[in-house]
Design an enzyme around this catalytic site. Structure first.
Site, PDB file in Angstrom:
ATOM      1  N   GLN A 243      36.842  29.549  43.948  1.00  0.00           N
ATOM      2  CA  GLN A 243      36.914  30.749  43.157  1.00  0.00           C
ATOM      3  C   GLN A 243      38.033  31.894  43.898  1.00  0.00           C
ATOM      4  OE1 GLN A 243      32.874  31.713  41.622  1.00  0.00           O
ATOM      5  NE2 GLN A 243      32.529  30.544  43.378  1.00  0.00           N
TER       6      GLN A 243
ATOM      7  N   ASP B 236      43.073  33.681  47.583  1.00  0.00           N
ATOM      8  CA  ASP B 236      43.616  34.048  48.722  1.00  0.00           C
ATOM      9  C   ASP B 236      44.516  32.842  49.204  1.00  0.00           C
ATOM     10  OD1 ASP B 236      42.088  32.223  50.004  1.00  0.00           O
ATOM     11  OD2 ASP B 236      40.435  33.716  50.484  1.00  0.00           O
TER      12      ASP B 236
ATOM     13  N   HIS C  33      40.312  30.643  39.651  1.00  0.00           N
ATOM     14  CA  HIS C  33      40.792  32.287  39.518  1.00  0.00           C
ATOM     15  C   HIS C  33      42.079  32.540  39.538  1.00  0.00           C
ATOM     16  CE1 HIS C  33      36.173  32.960  39.612  1.00  0.00           C
ATOM     17  NE2 HIS C  33      36.281  32.311  38.680  1.00  0.00           N
TER      18      HIS C  33
ATOM     19  N   CYS D  76      54.479  34.086  33.908  1.00  0.00           N
ATOM     20  CA  CYS D  76      55.183  34.575  32.794  1.00  0.00           C
ATOM     21  C   CYS D  76      54.605  34.353  31.465  1.00  0.00           C
ATOM     22  CB  CYS D  76      56.803  34.168  32.858  1.00  0.00           C
ATOM     23  SG  CYS D  76      57.635  34.815  31.433  1.00  0.00           S
TER      24      CYS D  76
ATOM     25  N   CYS E 170      57.804  32.518  28.966  1.00  0.00           N
ATOM     26  CA  CYS E 170      58.178  30.983  29.023  1.00  0.00           C
ATOM     27  C   CYS E 170      56.837  30.037  29.829  1.00  0.00           C
ATOM     28  CB  CYS E 170      59.573  30.824  30.105  1.00  0.00           C
ATOM     29  SG  CYS E 170      59.474  31.173  31.726  1.00  0.00           S
TER      30      CYS E 170
ATOM     31  N   CYS F 150      60.560  37.274  35.766  1.00  0.00           N
ATOM     32  CA  CYS F 150      60.757  35.937  35.862  1.00  0.00           C
ATOM     33  C   CYS F 150      62.388  35.502  35.768  1.00  0.00           C
ATOM     34  CB  CYS F 150      59.935  35.327  34.453  1.00  0.00           C
ATOM     35  SG  CYS F 150      59.915  33.650  34.200  1.00  0.00           S
TER      36      CYS F 150
ATOM     37  N   GLY G 105      29.374  29.253  50.096  1.00  0.00           N
ATOM     38  CA  GLY G 105      29.958  30.628  50.445  1.00  0.00           C
ATOM     39  C   GLY G 105      30.262  31.252  48.796  1.00  0.00           C
ATOM     40  N   THR G 106      29.325  30.951  48.039  1.00  0.00           N
ATOM     41  CA  THR G 106      29.245  31.648  46.781  1.00  0.00           C
ATOM     42  C   THR G 106      28.053  32.146  46.274  1.00  0.00           C
ATOM     43  OG1 THR G 106      29.914  31.500  44.395  1.00  0.00           O
ATOM     44  CG2 THR G 106      29.220  29.428  45.463  1.00  0.00           C
TER      45      THR G 106
HETATM   46  P1  OAD Z   1      30.303  36.729  46.228  1.00  0.00           P
HETATM   47  O1  OAD Z   1      30.988  38.032  46.936  1.00  0.00           O
HETATM   48  O2  OAD Z   1      29.383  36.867  44.904  1.00  0.00           O
HETATM   49  O3  OAD Z   1      29.428  35.872  47.182  1.00  0.00           O
HETATM   50  C1  OAD Z   1      29.612  35.628  48.418  1.00  0.00           C
HETATM   51  C2  OAD Z   1      28.654  34.914  49.144  1.00  0.00           C
HETATM   52  O4  OAD Z   1      29.114  34.276  50.400  1.00  0.00           O
HETATM   53  C3  OAD Z   1      27.340  35.467  49.391  1.00  0.00           C
HETATM   54  O5  OAD Z   1      26.519  34.592  48.713  1.00  0.00           O
HETATM   55  C4  OAD Z   1      27.133  35.660  50.964  1.00  0.00           C
HETATM   56  O6  OAD Z   1      26.025  35.289  51.157  1.00  0.00           O
HETATM   57  C5  OAD Z   1      28.154  34.345  51.217  1.00  0.00           C
HETATM   58  N1  OAD Z   1      28.856  34.415  52.596  1.00  0.00           N
HETATM   59  C6  OAD Z   1      28.855  35.605  53.312  1.00  0.00           C
HETATM   60  N2  OAD Z   1      29.336  35.194  54.298  1.00  0.00           N
HETATM   61  C7  OAD Z   1      29.407  33.776  54.639  1.00  0.00           C
HETATM   62  C8  OAD Z   1      29.980  33.106  55.363  1.00  0.00           C
HETATM   63  N3  OAD Z   1      30.637  33.186  56.661  1.00  0.00           N
HETATM   64  N4  OAD Z   1      30.155  31.647  55.339  1.00  0.00           N
HETATM   65  C9  OAD Z   1      29.530  31.071  54.114  1.00  0.00           C
HETATM   66  N5  OAD Z   1      29.048  32.251  53.057  1.00  0.00           N
HETATM   67  C10 OAD Z   1      28.996  33.448  53.254  1.00  0.00           C
HETATM   68  O7  OAD Z   1      31.549  35.715  45.975  1.00  0.00           O
HETATM   69  P2  OAD Z   1      31.820  34.722  44.836  1.00  0.00           P
HETATM   70  O8  OAD Z   1      30.522  33.864  44.620  1.00  0.00           O
HETATM   71  O9  OAD Z   1      33.059  34.246  45.323  1.00  0.00           O
HETATM   72  O10 OAD Z   1      36.051  36.618  40.240  1.00  0.00           O
HETATM   73  O11 OAD Z   1      32.240  35.566  43.432  1.00  0.00           O
HETATM   74  C11 OAD Z   1      32.624  34.968  42.422  1.00  0.00           C
HETATM   75  C12 OAD Z   1      33.477  35.717  41.540  1.00  0.00           C
HETATM   76  O12 OAD Z   1      33.188  37.081  41.358  1.00  0.00           O
HETATM   77  C13 OAD Z   1      34.728  36.053  42.453  1.00  0.00           C
HETATM   78  O13 OAD Z   1      35.671  34.756  42.123  1.00  0.00           O
HETATM   79  C14 OAD Z   1      35.503  37.170  41.479  1.00  0.00           C
HETATM   80  C15 OAD Z   1      34.015  37.956  41.174  1.00  0.00           C
HETATM   81  O14 OAD Z   1      34.187  38.715  39.794  1.00  0.00           O
HETATM   82  C16 OAD Z   1      37.055  37.022  39.761  1.00  0.00           C
HETATM   83  O15 OAD Z   1      37.704  38.135  40.239  1.00  0.00           O
HETATM   84  C17 OAD Z   1      37.509  36.150  38.416  1.00  0.00           C
END
Ligand code: OAD
Length: 248
Positions: free
Chosen positions: A108, A111, A126, A134, A137, A155, A194-195
């Site tokens: 997600q 970077d 994402h 673009c 095209c 572009c 990490g999500t």
């Molecule tokens: P979040 O910021 O919601 O969640 C980050 C998670 O990483 C949390 O559960 C933390 O506990 C965990 N975390 C922190 N440090 C860590 C480490 N060192 N190792 C492992 N885990 C760690 O981020 P996402 O779930 O990626 O979308 O958020 C999803 C989407 O929400 C993003 O892609 C973005 C946002 O809206 C868009 O921009 C389309």
């Protein structure tokens, strides 16, 4: 409810050693140890406002249509913050897993750090902060340098580019979720790293993987929405836990 561990167990190391197909879902926490702020959780340090406007408005399809220069200015600000960021031990560990195995990473994150660490099959659900797209095209153009020489960048066909990033109110790029789902249902071991697992459709992937028979492992310092629906949660940081899995 699965098991919750604070270190990698021998049983997990054996599973890892025997896995032929691995699929991975990563989120902002994957890059936290590189210095990239997360959005939520762990004292979420993400930027939620810039120049008095909420991020949901700045990164929106509506504002892009109305004021593309402002949206680019916002993305240039973010690109500036991310310019010096490097992959961490967790990214490098995942790249190393590819030796002798089939590994797909659905991320997600925008970077580009998985590719920078050497991972080859990365599905950027994402988009990518270092590319423009673009609308005329369809070309995707690498924009690795910040500040950009012109804003908005153009572009090769002459039309203005937009950031190649999924904005609020937009669908994922065509095909990317299907590819991630295909990898999730075909793997024997699935990692969710990490999500916070609250943003869909990405958060369906571990659930679909498990329904299709994969063993699902979460790596996160905190319990999340998905913790109750995985086989094992390892409470820890990606950069500390992932390099440990391959050690016997
Ligand atoms: P979040 O910021 O919601 O969640 C980050 C998670 O990483 C949390 O559960 C933390 O506990 C965990 N975390 C922190 N440090 C860590 C480490 N060192 N190792 C492992 N885990 C760690 O981020 P996402 O779930 O990626 O979308 O958020 C999803 C989407 O929400 C993003 O892609 C973005 C946002 O809206 C868009 O921009 C389309």
């Amino acid at each position: 409810m699965g098991e919750v561990l604070s270190v990698v167990s021998d049983a997990l190391r054996r599973r890892f050693r025997d896995a032929e197909r691995i699929a991975v879902l990563t989120g902002a926490g994957m890059s936290a140890e590189s210095g990239v702020p997360t959005f939520r959780g762990g004292g979420g340090t993400g930027i939620w406002e810039w120049k008095g406007r909420p991020v949901t408005e700045l990164s929106s399809a509506e504002l892009l249509a109305e004021d593309p220069a402002l949206v680019w200015e916002w993305f240039e600000y973010r690109r500036g913050l991310m310019k010096a960021v490097k992959p961490n031990a967790g990214h490098f560990a995942l790249a190393g897993w590819e030796k002798g195995r089939d590994v797909t990473i659905a991320t997600q994150n925008i970077d580009g750090l998985h590719a920078a660490a050497g991972s080859r099959r990365v599905l950027e659900m994402h988009g990518n902060l270092w590319r423009g797209a673009c609308a005329r095209c369809g070309l995707r153009k690498d924009l690795p340098v910040t500040p950009l020489p012109e804003v908005p960048p153009h572009c090769d066909c002459g039309a203005p580019l937009r950031p190649d990033v999924v904005l609020f109110g937009e669908m994922l790029p065509p095909g990317v979720y299907d590819a991630a789902l295909g990898a999730a249902v075909a793997c024997d071991l699935f990692f969710v790293i990490g999500t916070s697992a609250v943003v869909y459709p990405a958060a369906y992937l571990p659930v679909e993987a498990r329904s299709a028979g994969a063993f699902v492992v979460e790596v996160n310092p905190e319990e999340t929405e998905i913790t109750g629906r995985v086989d094992v949660t390892i409470l820890g940081k990606a950069g500390e836990i992932l390099p440990n899995l391959a050690h016997s």
